[in-house]
Design a protein around this motif. Structure first.
Motif, mmCIF file in Angstrom:
data_model
loop_
_atom_site.group_PDB
_atom_site.id
_atom_site.type_symbol
_atom_site.label_atom_id
_atom_site.label_comp_id
_atom_site.label_asym_id
_atom_site.label_seq_id
_atom_site.Cartn_x
_atom_site.Cartn_y
_atom_site.Cartn_z
ATOM 1 N N GLY A 443 0.797 -1.226 0.000
ATOM 2 C CA GLY A 443 0.000 0.000 0.000
ATOM 3 C C GLY A 443 0.829 1.275 0.000
ATOM 4 O O GLY A 443 0.308 2.358 -0.304
ATOM 5 N N ASP A 444 2.108 1.186 0.331
ATOM 6 C CA ASP A 444 2.983 2.359 0.347
ATOM 7 C C ASP A 444 3.500 2.724 -1.040
ATOM 8 O O ASP A 444 4.229 3.717 -1.188
ATOM 9 N N HIS A 445 3.145 1.938 -2.055
ATOM 10 C CA HIS A 445 3.646 2.189 -3.407
ATOM 11 C C HIS A 445 2.477 2.491 -4.336
ATOM 12 O O HIS A 445 1.579 1.655 -4.521
ATOM 13 N N ALA A 446 2.513 3.669 -4.911
ATOM 14 C CA ALA A 446 1.422 4.150 -5.750
ATOM 15 C C ALA A 446 1.163 3.200 -6.917
ATOM 16 O O ALA A 446 2.094 2.792 -7.621
ATOM 17 N N GLY A 447 -0.112 2.845 -7.107
ATOM 18 C CA GLY A 447 -0.519 2.010 -8.226
ATOM 19 C C GLY A 447 -0.335 0.526 -8.014
ATOM 20 O O GLY A 447 -0.820 -0.281 -8.821
ATOM 21 N N ALA A 448 0.355 0.125 -6.967
ATOM 22 C CA ALA A 448 0.647 -1.301 -6.758
ATOM 23 C C ALA A 448 -0.568 -2.017 -6.172
ATOM 24 O O ALA A 448 -1.251 -1.490 -5.288
ATOM 25 N N SER A 449 -0.816 -3.230 -6.673
ATOM 26 C CA SER A 449 -1.932 -4.047 -6.173
ATOM 27 C C SER A 449 -1.616 -5.519 -6.450
ATOM 28 O O SER A 449 -0.491 -5.855 -6.813
ATOM 29 N N GLN A 450 -2.616 -6.378 -6.269
ATOM 30 C CA GLN A 450 -2.479 -7.829 -6.499
ATOM 31 C C GLN A 450 -1.353 -8.430 -5.644
ATOM 32 O O GLN A 450 -0.443 -9.082 -6.149
ATOM 33 N N ALA A 451 -1.431 -8.210 -4.342
ATOM 34 C CA ALA A 451 -0.363 -8.627 -3.440
ATOM 35 C C ALA A 451 -0.080 -10.130 -3.531
ATOM 36 O O ALA A 451 1.086 -10.551 -3.547
ATOM 37 N N ASP A 452 -1.131 -10.948 -3.601
ATOM 38 C CA ASP A 452 -0.921 -12.403 -3.635
ATOM 39 C C ASP A 452 -0.167 -12.827 -4.894
ATOM 40 O O ASP A 452 0.779 -13.628 -4.830
ATOM 41 N N LEU A 453 -0.582 -12.300 -6.031
ATOM 42 C CA LEU A 453 0.072 -12.652 -7.295
ATOM 43 C C LEU A 453 1.517 -12.167 -7.321
ATOM 44 O O LEU A 453 2.423 -12.881 -7.766
ATOM 45 N N VAL A 454 1.730 -10.953 -6.814
ATOM 46 C CA VAL A 454 3.081 -10.381 -6.776
ATOM 47 C C VAL A 454 3.984 -11.204 -5.870
ATOM 48 O O VAL A 454 5.132 -11.518 -6.221
ATOM 49 N N ALA A 455 3.483 -11.586 -4.687
ATOM 50 C CA ALA A 455 4.291 -12.364 -3.748
ATOM 51 C C ALA A 455 4.647 -13.728 -4.319
ATOM 52 O O ALA A 455 5.770 -14.211 -4.156
ATOM 53 N N ALA A 456 3.675 -14.364 -4.999
ATOM 54 C CA ALA A 456 3.939 -15.685 -5.589
ATOM 55 C C ALA A 456 5.035 -15.596 -6.643
ATOM 56 O O ALA A 456 5.928 -16.448 -6.706
ATOM 57 N N ARG A 457 4.971 -14.558 -7.482
ATOM 58 C CA ARG A 457 6.002 -14.397 -8.513
ATOM 59 C C ARG A 457 7.357 -14.068 -7.885
ATOM 60 O O ARG A 457 8.393 -14.583 -8.307
ATOM 61 N N ALA A 458 7.349 -13.223 -6.866
ATOM 62 C CA ALA A 458 8.597 -12.844 -6.205
ATOM 63 C C ALA A 458 9.225 -14.033 -5.490
ATOM 64 O O ALA A 458 10.451 -14.182 -5.461
ATOM 65 N N ALA A 459 8.406 -14.922 -4.916
ATOM 66 C CA ALA A 459 8.934 -16.097 -4.221
ATOM 67 C C ALA A 459 9.698 -17.001 -5.172
ATOM 68 O O ALA A 459 10.614 -17.718 -4.758
ATOM 69 N N GLY A 460 9.352 -16.963 -6.456
ATOM 70 C CA GLY A 460 10.077 -17.733 -7.450
ATOM 71 C C GLY A 460 11.360 -17.071 -7.895
ATOM 72 O O GLY A 460 12.097 -17.635 -8.706
ATOM 73 N N GLY A 461 11.635 -15.859 -7.385
ATOM 74 C CA GLY A 461 12.878 -15.171 -7.687
ATOM 75 C C GLY A 461 12.803 -14.168 -8.812
ATOM 76 O O GLY A 461 13.797 -13.484 -9.101
ATOM 77 N N ASP A 462 11.637 -14.038 -9.463
ATOM 78 C CA ASP A 462 11.498 -13.105 -10.593
ATOM 79 C C ASP A 462 10.911 -11.787 -10.094
ATOM 80 O O ASP A 462 9.714 -11.517 -10.246
ATOM 81 N N LEU A 463 11.762 -10.948 -9.504
ATOM 82 C CA LEU A 463 11.281 -9.693 -8.925
ATOM 83 C C LEU A 463 10.865 -8.698 -9.994
ATOM 84 O O LEU A 463 9.914 -7.921 -9.795
ATOM 85 N N ALA A 464 11.546 -8.681 -11.124
ATOM 86 C CA ALA A 464 11.213 -7.730 -12.183
ATOM 87 C C ALA A 464 9.810 -7.984 -12.715
ATOM 88 O O ALA A 464 9.011 -7.056 -12.896
ATOM 89 N N ARG A 465 9.501 -9.247 -12.979
ATOM 90 C CA ARG A 465 8.166 -9.582 -13.471
ATOM 91 C C ARG A 465 7.112 -9.325 -12.403
ATOM 92 O O ARG A 465 6.003 -8.869 -12.708
ATOM 93 N N ALA A 466 7.449 -9.580 -11.144
ATOM 94 C CA ALA A 466 6.513 -9.303 -10.053
ATOM 95 C C ALA A 466 6.191 -7.823 -9.984
ATOM 96 O O ALA A 466 5.035 -7.430 -9.757
ATOM 97 N N ALA A 467 7.193 -6.977 -10.181
ATOM 98 C CA ALA A 467 6.975 -5.527 -10.163
ATOM 99 C C ALA A 467 6.082 -5.102 -11.321
ATOM 100 O O ALA A 467 5.210 -4.235 -11.168
ATOM 101 N N GLU A 468 6.262 -5.708 -12.490
ATOM 102 C CA GLU A 468 5.409 -5.372 -13.636
ATOM 103 C C GLU A 468 3.955 -5.750 -13.359
ATOM 104 O O GLU A 468 3.026 -4.993 -13.668
ATOM 105 N N LEU A 469 3.753 -6.921 -12.775
ATOM 106 C CA LEU A 469 2.398 -7.382 -12.479
ATOM 107 C C LEU A 469 1.706 -6.490 -11.453
ATOM 108 O O LEU A 469 0.476 -6.375 -11.454
ATOM 109 N N SER A 470 2.492 -5.866 -10.566
ATOM 110 C CA SER A 470 1.902 -5.055 -9.501
ATOM 111 C C SER A 470 1.257 -3.780 -10.028
ATOM 112 O O SER A 470 0.331 -3.254 -9.414
ATOM 113 N N GLY A 471 1.771 -3.282 -11.151
ATOM 114 C CA GLY A 471 1.274 -2.016 -11.671
ATOM 115 C C GLY A 471 1.816 -0.801 -10.944
ATOM 116 O O GLY A 471 1.284 0.312 -11.090
#
Length: 534
Positions: A443-471
């Motif tokens: 919630g501290d990052h403007a435009g970011a959402s879909q926390a569950d999807l972002v966390a799942a992608r980040a847990a796999g090590g792909d932080l760049a793709r997780a950031a894109e998915l967050s918006g």
């Protein structure tokens, strides 16, 4: 429970010369090298397999999972078969199954064919590990046995450590099919050496007892249910009805299995061996190594690339600090034992290294100097390496030779089963801890959402793709947030792993204080340390 009705196997035949033992041992070690290389290296081929076969995520993951599930299900079964038909025959059958399955994998035209072939390879691999250890236990005594089991542990460690690198070279240079073709070729060489192996274990006709089909079927069903629950837990959710139902069914079938085995004249698992506290304690040592070392082997590379921002090549080089002791320490431990250091002392030291190493790995941070964490990584690797060449020999020394195959199967079932559980638990714990941190901070990052999807992608090590998915508007800032969250979750899980290892070490220490149970066998009379040659 039955009493001992099977006559003890004949004592190992004395070596007539070093060359007569070298070829059989080399053949067993080659097979033992190939199996863990397949386990750790096949994942590298998955992208190429997916592109070639147009496979979806689930069937592609089962290229790895099918092998692991089949291996875990049939390790104990093969150990029992080895005691009935003879260790060399069972070993040869497993090597043949593995060779055929690897050839079928190399020729697979679709992913379902490949999944089936990999499951068949897992069945063969289970025989190689169970029967290989039993052959060494039968063919060698004294210091030669310690050296042989040290080489056994070293071969397995080299396979695990070099599997990804060798598979990567084959995939890059020749294509993914050659990963499996090379395995088939190696096992063909092993099959050519079977007559030499049989010559090293001449009194290997087996007990002649009938296979415990009800017990075998119940055990396989229980292991399929249990390992499937572990494999699918991260996808379905650990608290989902499907996963909980699988766990409940596995426990129920295991309870029926225990009742059936207690009433069989020739059970697949003679429950009396579990009354030997030292045997049980030694069998738990690989379980501690699974939580303390195998989890790091599996997930530390992701931390190095995701949280620390290192490229995959650099991460691979850093991982050598963790894997190098696994290549060196088994032989070092064997030499120390021959110089009078008690094997149990070294096993206790290895357990201490796992706990201390995992605690010291909390020094990792995104900007840490490698020199700071080099010693903790080496210590953790030593925790695995020092016991790798000792546990099998020490455990099987306590068991009647007629039951060596079954005992080796039980030991390796715990070894691989605990690895699957430890890796799955680590992955689930990391995803949970990371998900909590992402949910609290997104919630501290403007435009970011879909926390569950972002966390799942980040847990796999792909932080760049997780950031894109967050918006998120500030993508770079959000990636830094994810890196900090990953780092924090990693440290939380590390503390948990160290605690699990500490508890296991305490339990093992208590069990190893007990004397040998009635299944222990006396040392063969008249064998001097110089009687055997590897």
């Amino acid at each position: 429970m039955r009493t001992q009705t099977t006559p003890p196997a004949a004592p190992p035949v004395r070596a007539t010369g070093r060359p007569g033992r070298a070829l059989p041992l080399a053949a067993v070690l080659l097979a033992v090298f190939v199996v863990p290389m397949s386990i750790s290296g096949t994942a590298v081929a998955l992208p190429g397999i997916g592109a070639d076969t147009q496979a979806g995520l689930a069937p592609l993951q089962w290229v790895v999972n099918a092998f692991n599930v089949a291996f875990a299900c049939f390790t104990l079964v093969w150990g029992s078969v080895a005691d009935i038909v003879g260790r060399v025959r069972a070993f040869a059958a497993g090597a043949a199954v593995y060779a055929v399955a690897s050839a079928a994998s190399a020729l697979a035209t679709d992913v379902l064919w490949l999944d089936g072939a990999r499951a068949l390879a897992g069945i063969g691999g289970a025989a190689i590990f169970s029967c290989g250890a039993a052959i060494i236990a039968t063919a060698f005594d004294g210091p030669a046995r310690a050296r042989a089991f040290a080489l056994f542990g070293t071969a397995a460690g080299v396979g695990v450590a070099l599997g990804p690198s060798l598979a990567g070279l084959l995939v890059q240079g020749l294509g993914w099919r050659w990963v499996f073709a090379v395995h088939a070729a190696a096992l063909l060489l092993v099959l050519l050496a079977v007559p030499a192996i049989a010559g090293a274990v001449p009194a290997d006709g087996g007990s002649g007892a009938r296979l415990d089909l009800p017990g075998s079927a119940l055990f396989v069903v229980a292991m399929v249910l249990l390992t499937t629950a572990i494999v699918q837990g991260s996808q379905w959710g650990w608290g989902s009805p499907g996963v909980l139902g699988l766990f409940a069914a596995a426990l129920a079938v295991l309870a029926v299995f225990a009742v059936v085995e207690d009433r069989r004249e020739h059970p697949m698992l003679d429950l009396s061996v579990l009354r030997d506290r030292r045997f049980v304690g030694l069998c738990l040592v690989p379980v501690a190594a699974s939580f303390g070392f195998v989890t790091m082997l599996s997930y530390l590379p992701s931390y190095l690339t995701a949280a620390a921002g290192r490229d995959t090549g650099t991460a691979g080089l850093i991982m050598l600090l963790l894997t190098a002791p696994v290549l060196i320490c088994p032989m070092l431990a064997a030499k120390l034992v021959t110089r009078g250091v008690p094997a149990l002392t070294l096993i206790h030291v290895s357990l201490g290294c796992l706990v201390v190493g995992d605690l010291a790995l909390t020094l990792f941070s995104p900007d840490v100097k490698i020199l700071v964490v080099a010693l903790p990584m080496l210590v953790t690797g030593a925790g695995m390496g020092l016991s790798a060449g000792l546990v099998d020999g020490q455990a099987l020394e306590l068991i009647d030779p007629a039951k060596a195959g079954m005992a080796a199967g039980f030991l390796n079932t715990l070894r691989l089963g605990s690895e699957a559980i430890a890796v799955a638990v680590y992955g689930s714990a990391l995803a949970t801890a990371l998900g909590t941190r992402v949910d609290n901070g997104i919630g501290d990052h403007a435009g970011a959402s879909q926390a569950d999807l972002v966390a799942a992608r980040a847990a796999g090590g792909d932080l760049a793709r997780a950031a894109e998915l967050s918006g998120a508007v500030d993508t770079e800032g959000f990636v830094r947030f994810l890196a900090r969250s990953y780092d924090s979750a990693f440290h939380t899980v590390l503390w948990g792993l160290a605690a699990v290892c500490a508890v296991l070490c305490a339990v093992i220490a208590v069990l190893l204080r007990g004397g040998s149970g009635r299944n222990s066998r006396p040392a063969p009379a008249g064998n001097s340390p110089g009687d055997r040659g590897v």
